[in-house]
Write a protein that holds these residues in place. Sequence first.
Motif, PDB file in Angstrom:
ATOM      1  N   MET A   1       0.840  -1.205   0.000  1.00 53.31           N
ATOM      2  CA  MET A   1       0.000   0.000   0.000  1.00 53.31           C
ATOM      3  C   MET A   1       0.877   1.257   0.000  1.00 53.31           C
ATOM      4  O   MET A   1       1.855   1.329   0.722  1.00 53.31           O
ATOM      5  N   THR A   2       0.503   2.208  -0.858  1.00 49.62           N
ATOM      6  CA  THR A   2       1.281   3.460  -0.863  1.00 49.62           C
ATOM      7  C   THR A   2       0.963   4.252   0.394  1.00 49.62           C
ATOM      8  O   THR A   2      -0.190   4.428   0.748  1.00 49.62           O
ATOM      9  N   GLU A   3       1.981   4.711   1.044  1.00 50.63           N
ATOM     10  CA  GLU A   3       1.769   5.567   2.204  1.00 50.63           C
ATOM     11  C   GLU A   3       2.030   6.996   1.783  1.00 50.63           C
ATOM     12  O   GLU A   3       3.061   7.299   1.193  1.00 50.63           O
ATOM     13  N   TYR A   4       1.084   7.856   2.056  1.00 47.27           N
ATOM     14  CA  TYR A   4       1.267   9.258   1.673  1.00 47.27           C
ATOM     15  C   TYR A   4       2.105   9.986   2.700  1.00 47.27           C
ATOM     16  O   TYR A   4       2.674  11.025   2.433  1.00 47.27           O
ATOM     17  N   ILE A   5       2.159   9.401   3.891  1.00 44.89           N
ATOM     18  CA  ILE A   5       3.152   9.812   4.873  1.00 44.89           C
ATOM     19  C   ILE A   5       3.886   8.513   5.188  1.00 44.89           C
ATOM     20  O   ILE A   5       3.258   7.473   5.372  1.00 44.89           O
ATOM     21  N   SER A   6       5.200   8.574   5.243  1.00 49.25           N
ATOM     22  CA  SER A   6       5.963   7.334   5.392  1.00 49.25           C
ATOM     23  C   SER A   6       6.225   7.020   6.860  1.00 49.25           C
ATOM     24  O   SER A   6       6.855   7.803   7.567  1.00 49.25           O
ATOM     25  N   SER A   7       5.752   5.836   7.310  1.00 46.77           N
ATOM     26  CA  SER A   7       5.992   5.469   8.714  1.00 46.77           C
ATOM     27  C   SER A   7       7.481   5.191   8.931  1.00 46.77           C
ATOM     28  O   SER A   7       8.031   5.513   9.992  1.00 46.77           O
ATOM     29  N   SER A   8       8.145   4.625   7.909  1.00 45.13           N
ATOM     30  CA  SER A   8       9.575   4.324   8.122  1.00 45.13           C
ATOM     31  C   SER A   8      10.392   5.611   8.238  1.00 45.13           C
ATOM     32  O   SER A   8      11.356   5.680   8.999  1.00 45.13           O
ATOM     33  N   LEU A   9       9.970   6.647   7.523  1.00 39.48           N
ATOM     34  CA  LEU A   9      10.683   7.928   7.632  1.00 39.48           C
ATOM     35  C   LEU A   9      10.453   8.555   9.014  1.00 39.48           C
ATOM     36  O   LEU A   9      11.371   9.131   9.616  1.00 39.48           O
ATOM     37  N   ILE A  10       9.223   8.419   9.532  1.00 41.97           N
ATOM     38  CA  ILE A  10       8.961   8.935  10.890  1.00 41.97           C
ATOM     39  C   ILE A  10       9.911   8.246  11.868  1.00 41.97           C
ATOM     40  O   ILE A  10      10.587   8.898  12.668  1.00 41.97           O
ATOM     41  N   VAL A  11       9.997   6.908  11.760  1.00 37.88           N
ATOM     42  CA  VAL A  11      10.861   6.147  12.683  1.00 37.88           C
ATOM     43  C   VAL A  11      12.320   6.549  12.486  1.00 37.88           C
ATOM     44  O   VAL A  11      13.072   6.695  13.462  1.00 37.88           O
ATOM     45  N   GLU A  12      12.721   6.779  11.241  1.00 37.22           N
ATOM     46  CA  GLU A  12      14.103   7.209  10.971  1.00 37.22           C
ATOM     47  C   GLU A  12      14.438   8.504  11.716  1.00 37.22           C
ATOM     48  O   GLU A  12      15.529   8.679  12.225  1.00 37.22           O
ATOM     49  N   PHE A  13      13.467   9.415  11.772  1.00 37.49           N
ATOM     50  CA  PHE A  13      13.705  10.705  12.432  1.00 37.49           C
ATOM     51  C   PHE A  13      13.611  10.622  13.954  1.00 37.49           C
ATOM     52  O   PHE A  13      13.972  11.565  14.646  1.00 37.49           O
ATOM     53  N   LEU A  14      13.077   9.494  14.480  1.00 32.81           N
ATOM     54  CA  LEU A  14      12.969   9.360  15.937  1.00 32.81           C
ATOM     55  C   LEU A  14      14.336   8.992  16.528  1.00 32.81           C
ATOM     56  O   LEU A  14      15.113   8.284  15.886  1.00 32.81           O
ATOM     57  N   PRO A  15      14.615   9.445  17.756  1.00 29.33           N
ATOM     58  CA  PRO A  15      15.875   9.041  18.365  1.00 29.33           C
ATOM     59  C   PRO A  15      15.853   7.540  18.695  1.00 29.33           C
ATOM     60  O   PRO A  15      14.783   6.943  18.797  1.00 29.33           O
ATOM     61  N   GLU A  16      17.042   6.974  18.874  1.00 29.52           N
ATOM     62  CA  GLU A  16      17.209   5.533  19.114  1.00 29.52           C
ATOM     63  C   GLU A  16      16.228   4.998  20.162  1.00 29.52           C
ATOM     64  O   GLU A  16      15.606   3.953  19.972  1.00 29.52           O
ATOM     65  N   LYS A  17      16.058   5.743  21.273  1.00 26.51           N
ATOM     66  CA  LYS A  17      15.243   5.240  22.394  1.00 26.51           C
ATOM     67  C   LYS A  17      13.770   5.048  22.021  1.00 26.51           C
ATOM     68  O   LYS A  17      13.051   4.346  22.727  1.00 26.51           O
ATOM     69  N   TYR A  18      13.302   5.683  20.936  1.00 31.50           N
ATOM     70  CA  TYR A  18      11.888   5.545  20.559  1.00 31.50           C
ATOM     71  C   TYR A  18      11.693   4.789  19.240  1.00 31.50           C
ATOM     72  O   TYR A  18      10.592   4.790  18.682  1.00 31.50           O
TER      73      TYR A  18
END
Length: 255
Positions: free
Chosen positions: A1-18
């Motif tokens: 499924m195409t994501e119009y907002i990328s969950s993997s990019l959100i996680v990439e921007f989160l610090p290690e602890k989250y």
Amino acid sequence: MTEYISSSLIVEFLPEKYKNLPVTVFKSVDSTNRAAKDMAASGHNLPLLVVADSQTAGRGRLGRSFYSPAATGIYMSITIGGFKAPQNAVFITSAAAVAVTDAIIALTGKSPGIKWVNDIYLDNKKICGILAESQTREDGIAVTVGIGINVTTSDFPPEISDIAGTLGADVPRERLIAEITKNLLDMCKTPEDTTFIEKYKKRSILLGKEINYCFNGKGKSAMATDIDRNGGLVVKNEDGSYTTLSSGEVTVRLK
Ligand code: BTN
């Protein structure tokens, strides 16, 4: 499924602890608050984050709706669990306002203001609303903090076009979402630390201003004087008495 907002990019921007935070992204959903609360009700591990590119029934405070068109806004809900009493959860709305303004300042250099209790303003226009909703689980009280930001939205319907504004920043939505999430989760780790109230006060657009408020159906005029430790707005009435307003009971208007 195409994501119009990328969950993997959100996680990439989160610090290690989250990095293990469960992130669910919808292309379109009725309300991210509704979806997050349902996940929490079905026993999902908390905290969790739900994001949508658009909402068909975005909820605002006081039964209002929140305009949520595709591709131009942020519609996110973070559910945090383990609160022992409803009062412990009250600070979340003010904490979220600080989490959002901290993120905007850090990533865009703009200077947003906070209009008690939960609206973020830029250039005298509302660019963000926050709606916190609680529910009881076996492990305590869970609070879902819903945040809606007009990032590049500009085509507002006539009924809100006078008050609604836009952040107008060229920053990936995923980056802002991750920064806000980090800020809020950090604050929730130390709920006893109320230093965020100082930031809240500095950014308040109400303090020192004449306001009108409506309490138990009666309109009153007052001066906004302080924000207390619980996020209540302290006002000085025309007769010299002080009243502390807590969210939910009142609507406030700058005179
Ligand atoms: C308000 O301005 O009264 C609060 C608006 C809150 C809107 C956000 S958008 C994401 C989350 N999901 C919802 O249905 N509402 C909140």
